[in-house]
Design an enzyme around this catalytic site. Structure first.
Site: not given
Length: 329
Positions: A153-154, A156, A176, A241, A243, A272, A290
């Protein structure tokens, strides 16, 4: 001669212009492999290297590097062993806070795109298979009224929540995962009374859309694994979205194939640019290259910040966005 900068991949304006105003700039014609990058960093010919996420700056490379700093053209820096950089007196900089809205837009796009089967529908029309409206043509999933679970819940995740609430979604979050900590109403701010914190296990089991927004570290690598996928709803959709390695991609392919979950929208991948075998063939996916930060203003600002970080480090100053300011303590 001034400062000396190594740029592993050309970056948009005004990045290179700022570097050129401060010293000598070497831009590599193609992305270096690990051995080449290591040799360049150990050569003593450069003060700072401006890296991309694809440039692996691990402990062995950094132990031989003769650099003042590494400026990463990204918000995340999981491609850099920060502890090793600090131990070798190498400052690390990143570009935080500039791609929040752009990435949240992509998260919502993936939610809508997978739910309403946009890629499949587009392909059907382009291939000449649309023969007119039909009662059961391309039936998808509702978004309004459904539960969006945010893993993390940062910045983004909060921006994604703001958008999802506008679409009438119920938003729950675990701050977290896989651990937990209480989040006060004061910390929630504008989201107080609008979103609800739940334990990670409940988030997995209740979400109609499970969206990943955590950094990649040893605790979150393969956070979404076979066990988590099997505990999700059969009609649930996974969105990533953040990593790629946060999701066990091979396990995801199997879950999508056998109907354990309904779909996935991915902007990042575990290895990737390679995809797990079978992923590209699955119709119940939306796969993006990406592009979370891929708007002209955002990439320009990332270039500016990474250049300012690089110039400061080359001149022996702590950069505006230092990941490890203790490196020069």
């Amino acid at each position: 001669m001034g400062s000396r900068f190594l740029v592993t991949t050309p970056v948009p304006a005004p990045g290179l212009e700022l570097l050129e105003a401060a010293g000598q700039v070497t831009v590599l014609p193609e992305l270096p492999d690990y051995e080449t990058l290591g040799e360049l960093c150990a050569s003593g010919d450069y003060d700072v290297v401006l890296t991309q996420l694809r440039d692996q700056m691990d402990a062995p490379l950094l132990s031989q590097a003769r650099l003042r700093g590494v400026s990463n053209y990204a918000v995340g820096y999981n491609n850099i062993d920060v502890d090793a950089a600090t131990a070798n007196g190498i400052m690390v900089g990143n570009t935080p806070g500039v791609l929040t809205d752009a990435t949240a837009d992509i998260a919502l796009l993936l939610i809508l795109g997978t739910a309403r089967r946009v890629v499949e529908a587009d392909r059907l029309v382009r291939e000449g298979n649309f023969h007119g409206w039909e009662p059961e043509l391309m039936l998808g999933h509702d978004v309004s009224g459904r539960v969006l679970g945010l893993a993390g819940f940062g910045r983004i995740a909060r921006a994604t929540a703001r958008r999802a609430l506008g679409f009438g979604m119920e938003v729950i979050f675990a701050p977290r995962p896989p651990g937990d900590r209480p989040v006060s109403d004061e910390e929630l701010g504008e989201f107080t009374g609008k979103v609800r914190q739940v334990p990670w296990t409940e988030l997995v089991e209740r979400s109609d859309f499970l969206s990943v927004h955590v950094p990649l570290n040893e605790q979150t690598r393969h956070l979404v694994d076979t066990d988590v996928l099997e505990r999700m709803k059969p009609g649930a959709i996974l969105i990533n979205t953040a990593r790629g390695p946060i999701v066990d991609e091979a396990a995801l392919v199997e879950a999508l194939r056998n109907g354990t979950i309904a779909g996935a929208g991915l902007d990042v991948f575990e290895d990737e640019p390679r995809l797990a075998p079978g992923l590209a063939e699955l119709p119940n996916t939306v796969l993006l290259p990406h592009v979370g930060s891929a708007t002209v203003p955002v990439r320009s600002e990332m270039a500016r910040l990474s250049a300012l970080n690089a110039v400061a480090m080359a001149e022996g100053r702590i950069p505006p966005h230092a990941v490890n300011p203790d490196a020069w303590a």
